[in-house]
Design a protein around this motif. Structure first.
Motif, PDB file in Angstrom:
ATOM      1  N   VAL A 163       0.866  -1.187   0.000  1.00  0.00           N
ATOM      2  CA  VAL A 163       0.000   0.000   0.000  1.00  0.00           C
ATOM      3  C   VAL A 163       0.898   1.231   0.000  1.00  0.00           C
ATOM      4  O   VAL A 163       1.883   1.288   0.736  1.00  0.00           O
ATOM      5  CB  VAL A 163      -0.988   0.024   1.201  1.00  0.00           C
ATOM      6  CG1 VAL A 163      -0.302  -0.024   2.555  1.00  0.00           C
ATOM      7  CG2 VAL A 163      -1.900   1.258   1.117  1.00  0.00           C
ATOM      8  N   SER A 164       0.558   2.202  -0.878  1.00  0.00           N
ATOM      9  CA  SER A 164       1.358   3.421  -0.918  1.00  0.00           C
ATOM     10  C   SER A 164       0.478   4.576  -1.390  1.00  0.00           C
ATOM     11  O   SER A 164      -0.495   4.373  -2.117  1.00  0.00           O
ATOM     12  CB  SER A 164       2.564   3.234  -1.854  1.00  0.00           C
ATOM     13  OG  SER A 164       3.547   4.211  -1.603  1.00  0.00           O
ATOM     14  N   GLU A 165       0.855   5.753  -0.961  1.00  0.00           N
ATOM     15  CA  GLU A 165      -0.009   6.914  -1.229  1.00  0.00           C
ATOM     16  C   GLU A 165       0.142   7.470  -2.635  1.00  0.00           C
ATOM     17  O   GLU A 165       1.247   7.638  -3.148  1.00  0.00           O
ATOM     18  CB  GLU A 165       0.290   8.017  -0.197  1.00  0.00           C
ATOM     19  CG  GLU A 165      -0.538   9.273  -0.447  1.00  0.00           C
ATOM     20  CD  GLU A 165      -0.612  10.235   0.734  1.00  0.00           C
ATOM     21  OE1 GLU A 165      -0.098   9.907   1.826  1.00  0.00           O
ATOM     22  OE2 GLU A 165      -1.199  11.319   0.548  1.00  0.00           O
ATOM     23  N   VAL A 166      -0.996   7.784  -3.232  1.00  0.00           N
ATOM     24  CA  VAL A 166      -1.037   8.470  -4.529  1.00  0.00           C
ATOM     25  C   VAL A 166      -1.522   9.885  -4.245  1.00  0.00           C
ATOM     26  O   VAL A 166      -2.482  10.087  -3.498  1.00  0.00           O
ATOM     27  CB  VAL A 166      -1.959   7.715  -5.529  1.00  0.00           C
ATOM     28  CG1 VAL A 166      -3.376   7.542  -5.000  1.00  0.00           C
ATOM     29  CG2 VAL A 166      -1.994   8.412  -6.888  1.00  0.00           C
ATOM     30  N   MET A 167      -0.822  10.874  -4.816  1.00  0.00           N
ATOM     31  CA  MET A 167      -1.196  12.257  -4.501  1.00  0.00           C
ATOM     32  C   MET A 167      -1.844  12.990  -5.665  1.00  0.00           C
ATOM     33  O   MET A 167      -2.445  14.046  -5.471  1.00  0.00           O
ATOM     34  CB  MET A 167       0.037  13.031  -4.031  1.00  0.00           C
ATOM     35  CG  MET A 167       0.436  12.657  -2.608  1.00  0.00           C
ATOM     36  SD  MET A 167       1.922  13.485  -2.036  1.00  0.00           S
ATOM     37  CE  MET A 167       1.559  15.187  -2.292  1.00  0.00           C
ATOM     38  N   ASP A 168      -1.684  12.414  -6.858  1.00  0.00           N
ATOM     39  CA  ASP A 168      -2.159  13.146  -8.031  1.00  0.00           C
ATOM     40  C   ASP A 168      -2.618  12.150  -9.102  1.00  0.00           C
ATOM     41  O   ASP A 168      -2.005  11.087  -9.242  1.00  0.00           O
ATOM     42  CB  ASP A 168      -0.974  13.982  -8.564  1.00  0.00           C
ATOM     43  CG  ASP A 168      -1.399  14.931  -9.649  1.00  0.00           C
ATOM     44  OD1 ASP A 168      -1.722  16.082  -9.305  1.00  0.00           O
ATOM     45  OD2 ASP A 168      -1.433  14.522 -10.829  1.00  0.00           O
ATOM     46  N   PRO A 169      -3.675  12.487  -9.854  1.00  0.00           N
ATOM     47  CA  PRO A 169      -4.158  11.559 -10.884  1.00  0.00           C
ATOM     48  C   PRO A 169      -3.061  11.144 -11.873  1.00  0.00           C
ATOM     49  O   PRO A 169      -3.050  10.027 -12.374  1.00  0.00           O
ATOM     50  CB  PRO A 169      -5.258  12.346 -11.605  1.00  0.00           C
ATOM     51  CG  PRO A 169      -5.705  13.391 -10.637  1.00  0.00           C
ATOM     52  CD  PRO A 169      -4.506  13.704  -9.775  1.00  0.00           C
ATOM     53  N   SER A 170      -2.105  12.049 -12.129  1.00  0.00           N
ATOM     54  CA  SER A 170      -1.062  11.743 -13.116  1.00  0.00           C
ATOM     55  C   SER A 170      -0.145  10.612 -12.646  1.00  0.00           C
ATOM     56  O   SER A 170       0.601  10.052 -13.445  1.00  0.00           O
ATOM     57  CB  SER A 170      -0.221  12.994 -13.389  1.00  0.00           C
ATOM     58  OG  SER A 170       0.455  13.372 -12.196  1.00  0.00           O
ATOM     59  N   LEU A 181      -2.758  -1.586  -3.382  1.00  0.00           N
ATOM     60  CA  LEU A 181      -3.776  -0.763  -2.741  1.00  0.00           C
ATOM     61  C   LEU A 181      -3.299   0.686  -2.811  1.00  0.00           C
ATOM     62  O   LEU A 181      -2.204   0.998  -2.343  1.00  0.00           O
ATOM     63  CB  LEU A 181      -3.918  -1.230  -1.277  1.00  0.00           C
ATOM     64  CG  LEU A 181      -4.862  -0.503  -0.338  1.00  0.00           C
ATOM     65  CD1 LEU A 181      -6.290  -0.572  -0.837  1.00  0.00           C
ATOM     66  CD2 LEU A 181      -4.782  -1.115   1.068  1.00  0.00           C
ATOM     67  N   PHE A 182      -4.111   1.530  -3.435  1.00  0.00           N
ATOM     68  CA  PHE A 182      -3.777   2.954  -3.515  1.00  0.00           C
ATOM     69  C   PHE A 182      -4.229   3.635  -2.234  1.00  0.00           C
ATOM     70  O   PHE A 182      -5.397   3.539  -1.863  1.00  0.00           O
ATOM     71  CB  PHE A 182      -4.543   3.624  -4.657  1.00  0.00           C
ATOM     72  CG  PHE A 182      -3.950   3.430  -6.022  1.00  0.00           C
ATOM     73  CD1 PHE A 182      -2.753   4.045  -6.362  1.00  0.00           C
ATOM     74  CD2 PHE A 182      -4.603   2.662  -6.973  1.00  0.00           C
ATOM     75  CE1 PHE A 182      -2.204   3.895  -7.636  1.00  0.00           C
ATOM     76  CE2 PHE A 182      -4.074   2.505  -8.243  1.00  0.00           C
ATOM     77  CZ  PHE A 182      -2.876   3.115  -8.583  1.00  0.00           C
ATOM     78  N   PRO A 204      -7.986  -1.690  -5.579  1.00  0.00           N
ATOM     79  CA  PRO A 204      -8.595  -1.168  -4.363  1.00  0.00           C
ATOM     80  C   PRO A 204      -7.979   0.163  -3.888  1.00  0.00           C
ATOM     81  O   PRO A 204      -6.810   0.449  -4.185  1.00  0.00           O
ATOM     82  CB  PRO A 204      -8.349  -2.278  -3.340  1.00  0.00           C
ATOM     83  CG  PRO A 204      -8.137  -3.504  -4.147  1.00  0.00           C
ATOM     84  CD  PRO A 204      -7.464  -3.050  -5.412  1.00  0.00           C
ATOM     85  N   VAL A 205      -8.787   0.908  -3.164  1.00  0.00           N
ATOM     86  CA  VAL A 205      -8.364   2.219  -2.667  1.00  0.00           C
ATOM     87  C   VAL A 205      -8.556   2.273  -1.152  1.00  0.00           C
ATOM     88  O   VAL A 205      -9.599   1.867  -0.633  1.00  0.00           O
ATOM     89  CB  VAL A 205      -9.210   3.344  -3.319  1.00  0.00           C
ATOM     90  CG1 VAL A 205      -8.833   4.714  -2.743  1.00  0.00           C
ATOM     91  CG2 VAL A 205      -9.043   3.336  -4.842  1.00  0.00           C
ATOM     92  N   LEU A 206      -7.540   2.770  -0.446  1.00  0.00           N
ATOM     93  CA  LEU A 206      -7.626   3.009   0.996  1.00  0.00           C
ATOM     94  C   LEU A 206      -7.840   4.512   1.163  1.00  0.00           C
ATOM     95  O   LEU A 206      -6.942   5.303   0.873  1.00  0.00           O
ATOM     96  CB  LEU A 206      -6.318   2.575   1.671  1.00  0.00           C
ATOM     97  CG  LEU A 206      -6.233   2.822   3.180  1.00  0.00           C
ATOM     98  CD1 LEU A 206      -7.245   1.968   3.932  1.00  0.00           C
ATOM     99  CD2 LEU A 206      -4.819   2.512   3.686  1.00  0.00           C
TER     100      LEU A 206
END
Ligand code: PEP
Ligand code: MN
Length: 339
Positions: A163-170, A181-182, A204-206
């Motif tokens: 699991v790791s953080e996504v900060m931007d759609p790009s 897991l986003f 999946p998204v957290l």
């Protein structure tokens, strides 16, 4: 509005109801449960008469939902949602899934060491930020794609998921090969472009609760993702900002049973950001499991005093080991199991 079909309603009957709802201008989302098919009809049509649907063959009942969220509401899937992260890792079932690792990926060596230790102790999912949303632009911002590659490699060595953080759609398509897991961070809970973009992927998204967000706002953010067709959303209580400043945030344990009632989505707790202090993480993790959390997100570091971010709230490996042993006792008392 939610339309519950009778047990054993035929495919033809279900299709007729869907067609009717679509012709009335609703967006229809279908959920096929063990017993009943449930149709979520999204859209505001004040002149609509529910009897038009109630009288169709195969319909058991039409439930008007007053909450502003529909797909995230408990009525849409009364039996609850189980999000499958990998072959043997499901969030929202009997198992309480522990996700652990450092706040940020700092080096290949660091993430390998931590992964090996937390995996050995039972963490099925490895956490680690590669894009860090830091309060100050002058602090460590994460290693980006290189960090993701290190995280993936460390997890794979130990049969863990990521699991790791996504900060931007790009960043989404670049991240797909690396994450299972986003994570959407607290600061991005209302980044609607990001939520909509995550609604279109099959991963999946957290979704973490914003630090000043109400439970309803959290569920509406989940609704953004689900409205795009991605129903695999896991919610996360990570503490909210209150007048209390002894702890970094106030972990809202009550949000766990409240969300269980309002929504079918799994909910996990993050006692690390929820308290900001290493000595308070274990008691709150134990409380969260006792309160019904479906999982935990915990920061662990092999050398917290050298961590590039959130060292003060990161557990030493020995503390994490002790906590896991305690959770293995608490979980069965509330009908759960530590995976
Ligand atoms: C994190 O999990 O490292 C994080 C930045 O969390 P939050 O978005 O809850 O602050
Ligand atoms: Mn952190």
């Amino acid at each position: 509005m939610v339309v519950v079909m009778q047990a054993g309603a035929s495919e033809e009957q279900i299709q007729r109801v869907i067609d009717r709802l679509v012709s009335l201008g609703f967006d229809v989302h279908r959920s096929t449960g063990v017993k009943h098919t449930v149709l979520g009809a999204v859209g505001v049509h004040p002149e609509f008469d529910p009897r038009d649907i109630e009288l169709l063959d195969g319909v058991r009942e039409v439930v008007r939902i007053t909450q502003p969220y529909k797909l995230a509401s408990r009525a849409f899937r009364p039996e609850g949602t189980v999000v499958e992260l990998g072959k043997n890792v499901q969030v929202g079932g009997t198992d309480v899934v522990v996700m652990a690792g450092p706040c940020a990926v700092e080096s290949a060596d660091q993430i390998r060491r931590i992964a090996e230790q937390v995996a050995r102790l039972g963490a099925k999912v490895l956490r680690g930020g590669a894009f860090k949303p830091r309060t100050s632009p002058y602090t460590f911002q994460g290693l980006g794609e290189k960090g993701l590659a290190m995280l993936r490699e460390a997890a794979d060595r130990n049969g863990q998921l990521v699991v790791s953080e996504v900060m931007d759609p790009s960043q989404i398509s670049m991240m797909l090969p690396y994450v299972d897991l986003f994570q959407v961070g607290a600061r991005n809970m209302q980044n609607y472009h990001l939520l909509r973009a995550l609604g279109t992927v099959t991963r999946p998204v957290l979704l973490k609760r914003g630090m000043s967000a109400t439970i309803e706002e959290l569920l509406l953010s989940a609704e953004y993702i689900m409205a795009g067709g991605n129903y695999d959303v896991i919610l996360c209580e990570r503490g909210i900002r209150t007048f209390e400043n002894y702890t970094r945030n106030t972990l809202d344990i009550a949000a766990i049973p409240v969300i269980k009632k309002l929504s079918h989505l799994p909910i996990i707790a993050d006692p690390s950001h929820g308290t900001g202090r290493r000595d308070k993480v274990a008691p709150m993790a134990r409380a969260a499991v006792a309160a019904g959390a479906d999982g935990l997100l915990i920061e662990v570091h092999h050398e917290p005093e050298r961590a590039l971010s959130d060292g003060a709230q990161s557990l030493y490996v020995e503390q994490f080991a002790q906590l896991m042993a305690e959770l293995r006792i608490i979980a069965p008392a509330v009908g759960r199991r530590i995976a």
